[in-house]
Motif scaffolding. Structure first.
Motif, PDB file in Angstrom:
ATOM      1  N   THR A  35     -50.974 -23.645 -94.830  1.00  6.30           N
ATOM      2  CA  THR A  35     -50.252 -22.997 -93.633  1.00  6.30           C
ATOM      3  C   THR A  35     -50.033 -21.522 -93.889  1.00  6.30           C
ATOM      4  N   THR A  36     -50.878 -21.095 -95.025  1.00  5.85           N
ATOM      5  CA  THR A  36     -50.612 -19.546 -95.544  1.00  5.85           C
ATOM      6  C   THR A  36     -52.013 -18.871 -95.335  1.00  5.85           C
ATOM      7  N   PHE A  65     -59.862  -4.631-101.696  1.00  6.06           N
ATOM      8  CA  PHE A  65     -60.028  -5.679-101.095  1.00  6.06           C
ATOM      9  C   PHE A  65     -60.942  -6.576-102.053  1.00  6.06           C
ATOM     10  N   LEU A  66     -62.018  -6.095-102.445  1.00  2.00           N
ATOM     11  CA  LEU A  66     -63.123  -6.783-103.268  1.00  2.00           C
ATOM     12  C   LEU A  66     -62.584  -7.187-104.780  1.00  2.00           C
ATOM     13  N   THR A  78     -46.471 -10.469 -98.736  1.00  2.00           N
ATOM     14  CA  THR A  78     -47.462 -11.440 -98.718  1.00  2.00           C
ATOM     15  C   THR A  78     -47.819 -12.442 -99.716  1.00  2.00           C
ATOM     16  N   VAL A  79     -47.799 -11.829-100.949  1.00  2.00           N
ATOM     17  CA  VAL A  79     -47.777 -12.852-101.871  1.00  2.00           C
ATOM     18  C   VAL A  79     -46.704 -13.886-101.970  1.00  2.00           C
ATOM     19  N   GLY A  95     -56.052 -13.596 -97.696  1.00  2.00           N
ATOM     20  CA  GLY A  95     -55.005 -12.950 -97.004  1.00  2.00           C
ATOM     21  C   GLY A  95     -54.324 -12.019 -97.865  1.00  2.00           C
ATOM     22  N   ILE A  96     -54.150 -12.402 -99.149  1.00  2.00           N
ATOM     23  CA  ILE A  96     -53.547 -11.438-100.204  1.00  2.00           C
ATOM     24  C   ILE A  96     -54.380 -10.109-100.351  1.00  2.00           C
TER      25      ILE A  96
END
Length: 323
Positions: A85-86, A223-224, A73-74, A91-92
């Motif tokens: 476009t990512t 995530f946070l 993903t990165v 998202g990461i």
């Protein structure tokens, strides 16, 4: 073969962790809290049990999948100059948090779902697992991380992979090493404290009216923390993740600050373990916990100081336990 068949029948429950981790913490029939017995420093019987090695394999596979999805993903984000476009930084962060949620859910019943040497270290200090199991988990986690990052490099090719830093953790320009270390300490503290709180047996008994799926808050904490610290260090908070990416990338820029991604998470994990003892378990058990940590580490204290240190600790403990 009879011994191995017995191990397979008992599965992970033969040498289970002293405190249920993950969803197991919410599935206890007895709601009355019982203090789980501390794990011994060494448990030789583990080494002859198939369930011990099965747990290590689970940690390897979980960390392999974790690095594969997250580093991929990165790389998908950094390859685009405009990022339009990512999935972007959000998202990461979702990739890291979502994978932890899924993998902890899948492996909690097998190995406890650590997927992170810092989490393993914090649970070891809290005496939830033996040193034998802790070291084995960390080794398997690091091997899985290396393999996961290696597969991503195979997809992109050496030139393109190295051009975009291979997803390795580094302190960003404009920040000092102290900034990076502080971010890693606090970020890991948030993660490991969430692990302790979400899986604490006493809290499950006290707050049994509040349903909690343990992997959910753990994944959300990851995530946070990523949202907050990606601009500073790329967010490590997991020494295996940092090591795997650094080894596969293998450039000086990845190794210059690499110590931060081990020292920071281990300090954060130790602080979280201590704070958890004080906040959810109470002062008296926390004193015993601190004494237990010192006793585990006292082998590194010079001999002339050892007796004095332990005498002072015992005196303080007696005073606090009396109040």
């Amino acid at each position: 073969m009879e011994g191995k068949e017995e191990d397979v029948r008992l599965g992970a429950n033969r040498f289970n962790e002293r405190q249920p981790i993950g969803t197991a913490a919410q599935s206890q029939d007895d709601k009355d809290y019982k203090e789980p017995p501390p794990a011994p420093l060494f448990e030789p019987g583990e080494l002859t049990s198939w369930s011990f090695y099965r747990a290590g394999i689970a940690e390897f596979m979980a960390t392999f999948l974790f690095l594969y999805i997250t580093v991929l993903t990165v790389m998908g984000v950094v390859k685009d100059k405009t990022k339009c476009t990512t999935v972007g930084i959000q998202g990461i962060a979702w990739a890291f948090g979502g994978m932890i949620f899924a993998l902890v859910y899948c492996t909690a019943g097998i190995s406890g779902g650590h997927i992170n040497p810092a989490v393993t270290f914090g649970l070891f200090l809290a005496r939830k697992l033996s040193l034998t199991r802790a070291v084995f988990y960390m080794v398997m986690q690091c091997l899985g991380a290396i393999c996961g990052a290696g597969v991503v490099k195979g997809f992109y090719g050496k030139t393109y992979f190295e051009m975009h830093n291979g997803g390795a953790n580094m302190v960003a320009h404009g920040y000092t090493k102290g900034d990076g270390l502080g971010a890693e300490i606090i970020g890991t503290f948030v993660l490991v404290y969430t692990v302790f709180s979400a899986t604490d047996a006493k809290r499950s008994a006290r707050d049994s009216h509040v349903p909690i799926l343990a992997p959910l808050p753990i994944g959300f904490a990851v995530f946070l923390v990523h949202l907050a610290t990606i601009p500073i260090t790329g967010t490590g908070i997991n020494p295996a993740r940092s090591l795997g990416a650094a080894i596969i990338f293998n450039k000086d820029s990845a190794w210059d600050d690499h110590w931060i991604f081990w020292v920071g998470p281990f300090i954060g994990a130790a602080l979280a373990a201590l704070y958890h003892q004080i906040s959810l378990i109470g002062l008296a058990p926390s004193v015993r916990f601190a004494c237990g940590v010192i006793s585990r580490l006292r082998g590194g204290i010079p001999s002339p100081m050892k007796n004095k240190v332990m005498r002072d600790i015992n005196m303080i403990a007696k005073v606090l336990l009396r109040t």
